[in-house]
Design a protein around this motif. Structure first.
Motif, short mmCIF file in Angstrom:
data_model
loop_
_atom_site.label_atom_id
_atom_site.label_comp_id
_atom_site.label_asym_id
_atom_site.label_seq_id
_atom_site.Cartn_x
_atom_site.Cartn_y
_atom_site.Cartn_z
N MET A 1 -40.98 53.91 -144.19
CA MET A 1 -39.97 53.15 -143.47
C MET A 1 -39.57 53.95 -142.24
O MET A 1 -39.26 55.12 -142.33
N GLN A 2 -39.59 53.29 -141.12
CA GLN A 2 -39.05 53.86 -139.89
C GLN A 2 -37.69 53.22 -139.63
O GLN A 2 -37.51 52.04 -139.90
N VAL A 3 -36.77 54.02 -139.11
CA VAL A 3 -35.40 53.56 -138.91
C VAL A 3 -35.03 53.66 -137.44
O VAL A 3 -35.20 54.71 -136.83
N HIS A 4 -34.55 52.55 -136.88
CA HIS A 4 -34.05 52.54 -135.50
C HIS A 4 -32.63 52.00 -135.53
O HIS A 4 -32.39 50.89 -136.03
N THR A 5 -31.68 52.78 -135.02
CA THR A 5 -30.28 52.35 -135.00
C THR A 5 -29.91 51.89 -133.60
O THR A 5 -30.47 52.34 -132.61
N ARG A 6 -28.95 50.98 -133.55
CA ARG A 6 -28.45 50.51 -132.26
C ARG A 6 -27.02 50.01 -132.43
O ARG A 6 -26.55 49.84 -133.54
N VAL B 1 -29.04 48.60 -138.07
CA VAL B 1 -30.23 49.39 -138.26
C VAL B 1 -31.43 48.46 -138.43
O VAL B 1 -31.34 47.46 -139.14
N ARG B 2 -32.52 48.76 -137.70
CA ARG B 2 -33.77 48.03 -137.89
C ARG B 2 -34.68 48.91 -138.74
O ARG B 2 -34.99 50.04 -138.37
N LEU B 3 -35.09 48.37 -139.88
CA LEU B 3 -35.98 49.06 -140.81
C LEU B 3 -37.38 48.51 -140.61
O LEU B 3 -37.62 47.33 -140.88
N ALA C 1 -49.03 42.27 -143.18
CA ALA C 1 -49.06 42.76 -141.79
C ALA C 1 -47.89 43.69 -141.47
O ALA C 1 -47.79 44.20 -140.36
N GLY C 2 -46.98 43.92 -142.43
CA GLY C 2 -45.78 44.72 -142.15
C GLY C 2 -44.69 43.84 -141.58
O GLY C 2 -44.88 42.64 -141.36
N GLY C 3 -43.54 44.42 -141.33
CA GLY C 3 -42.44 43.65 -140.78
C GLY C 3 -41.21 44.50 -140.58
O GLY C 3 -41.26 45.72 -140.68
N TRP C 4 -40.11 43.83 -140.29
CA TRP C 4 -38.86 44.54 -140.07
C TRP C 4 -37.69 43.75 -140.65
O TRP C 4 -37.78 42.54 -140.83
N VAL C 5 -36.61 44.48 -140.92
CA VAL C 5 -35.37 43.88 -141.39
C VAL C 5 -34.23 44.55 -140.63
O VAL C 5 -34.18 45.78 -140.54
N ASP C 6 -33.34 43.76 -140.06
CA ASP C 6 -32.11 44.28 -139.44
C ASP C 6 -30.99 44.18 -140.46
O ASP C 6 -30.75 43.11 -141.04
N VAL D 1 -24.06 53.42 -138.39
CA VAL D 1 -25.08 53.56 -139.42
C VAL D 1 -25.81 54.87 -139.16
O VAL D 1 -25.96 55.29 -138.02
N TYR D 2 -26.21 55.55 -140.23
CA TYR D 2 -26.78 56.88 -140.10
C TYR D 2 -27.97 57.03 -141.04
O TYR D 2 -27.80 56.93 -142.26
N PRO D 3 -29.18 57.26 -140.51
CA PRO D 3 -30.34 57.45 -141.38
C PRO D 3 -30.37 58.86 -141.95
O PRO D 3 -30.04 59.83 -141.28
N LEU D 4 -30.77 58.95 -143.23
CA LEU D 4 -30.86 60.24 -143.91
C LEU D 4 -32.16 60.26 -144.70
O LEU D 4 -32.35 59.44 -145.60
N GLU D 5 -33.06 61.15 -144.35
CA GLU D 5 -34.34 61.28 -145.05
C GLU D 5 -34.20 62.33 -146.13
O GLU D 5 -33.82 63.46 -145.86
N MET D 6 -34.51 61.95 -147.37
CA MET D 6 -34.39 62.87 -148.50
C MET D 6 -35.78 63.38 -148.87
O MET D 6 -36.72 62.59 -148.96
N ASP D 7 -35.88 64.69 -149.10
CA ASP D 7 -37.18 65.33 -149.29
C ASP D 7 -37.61 65.46 -150.75
O ASP D 7 -38.69 65.95 -151.04
#
Length: 196
Positions: A1-6, A14-16, A57-62, A71-77
């Motif tokens: 998942m890629q995360v774009h905030t606006r 957030v667009r996922l 084909a993939g997609g996105w969700v806002d 909104v704040y993305p946090l990647e957990m390892d």
């Protein structure tokens, strides 16, 4: 998942971006829009949530929170868990789980569920905050005090202590009312600029 905030920090969205067959879970009612073909399945369990799955084909969700804020993305390892404000997770990928009764909270809350939840696993989370998000980086031995109403989260391993601000005033482990959290560096602490 890629995360774009606006639209942050006041009205975060957030667009996922999801790859083929990738799924993300979010609060029911948080979807603003999605690309065509993204499927959704609502869980009847409490709390009610929705899983969005991308087509081949993939997609996105806002996704947007119900209240104004960032909104704040946090990647957990998968190695380090995070202690996050209760109800601050807006969206998550598979492989992540919460534990409000995590044994690491016993020094803070005893056997009660407090104003924090422990999250562990590997994957992406999107947090929602009231106001903007501030990341404080504490140096070795640096001490700070934070009001629980403004605490968004911190990684496990950061030294913390819960204490009463005034022994004679009302206090609540569930909400953090009348309490303060002391932190000692090194480590990071996420704050929100408006009280929850």
């Amino acid at each position: 998942m890629q995360v774009h905030t606006r639209h942050g920090p006041a009205f975060g969205v957030v667009r996922l971006l999801l790859s083929s067959g990738e799924a993300v879970r979010s609060d029911t009612g948080a979807m603003v829009a999605s690309s065509y073909g993204v499927t959704l399945e609502t869980s009847g369990k409490r709390p009610v949530s929705t899983v969005y799955t991308a087509p081949e084909a993939g997609g996105w969700v806002d996704i947007a929170p119900a209240a104004a804020g960032d909104v704040y993305p946090l990647e957990m390892d998968g190695r380090t868990g995070w202690c996050l404000a209760r109800n601050s997770v807006l969206a998550m990928t598979k492989g992540l789980r919460s534990d409000p009764h995590w044994s690491g909270f016993r020094p803070l809350f005893g056997s009660d569920a407090g104003f924090l939840e422990y999250w562990s696993g590997a994957g992406g989370l999107v947090l929602t905050s009231h106001g903007a998000v501030d990341m404080l980086t504490l140096e070795q031995g640096e001490l700070i005090t934070v009001s629980p109403a403004y605490l968004l989260g911190y990684p496990e391993g950061v030294q913390s202590r819960l204490r009463a601000l005034d022994q004679s005033a009302p206090q609540s482990m569930r909400t953090g009312e009348g309490l303060a959290v002391d932190f000692a560096g090194p480590g990071q602490v996420l704050l929100q600029t408006r009280a929850r």
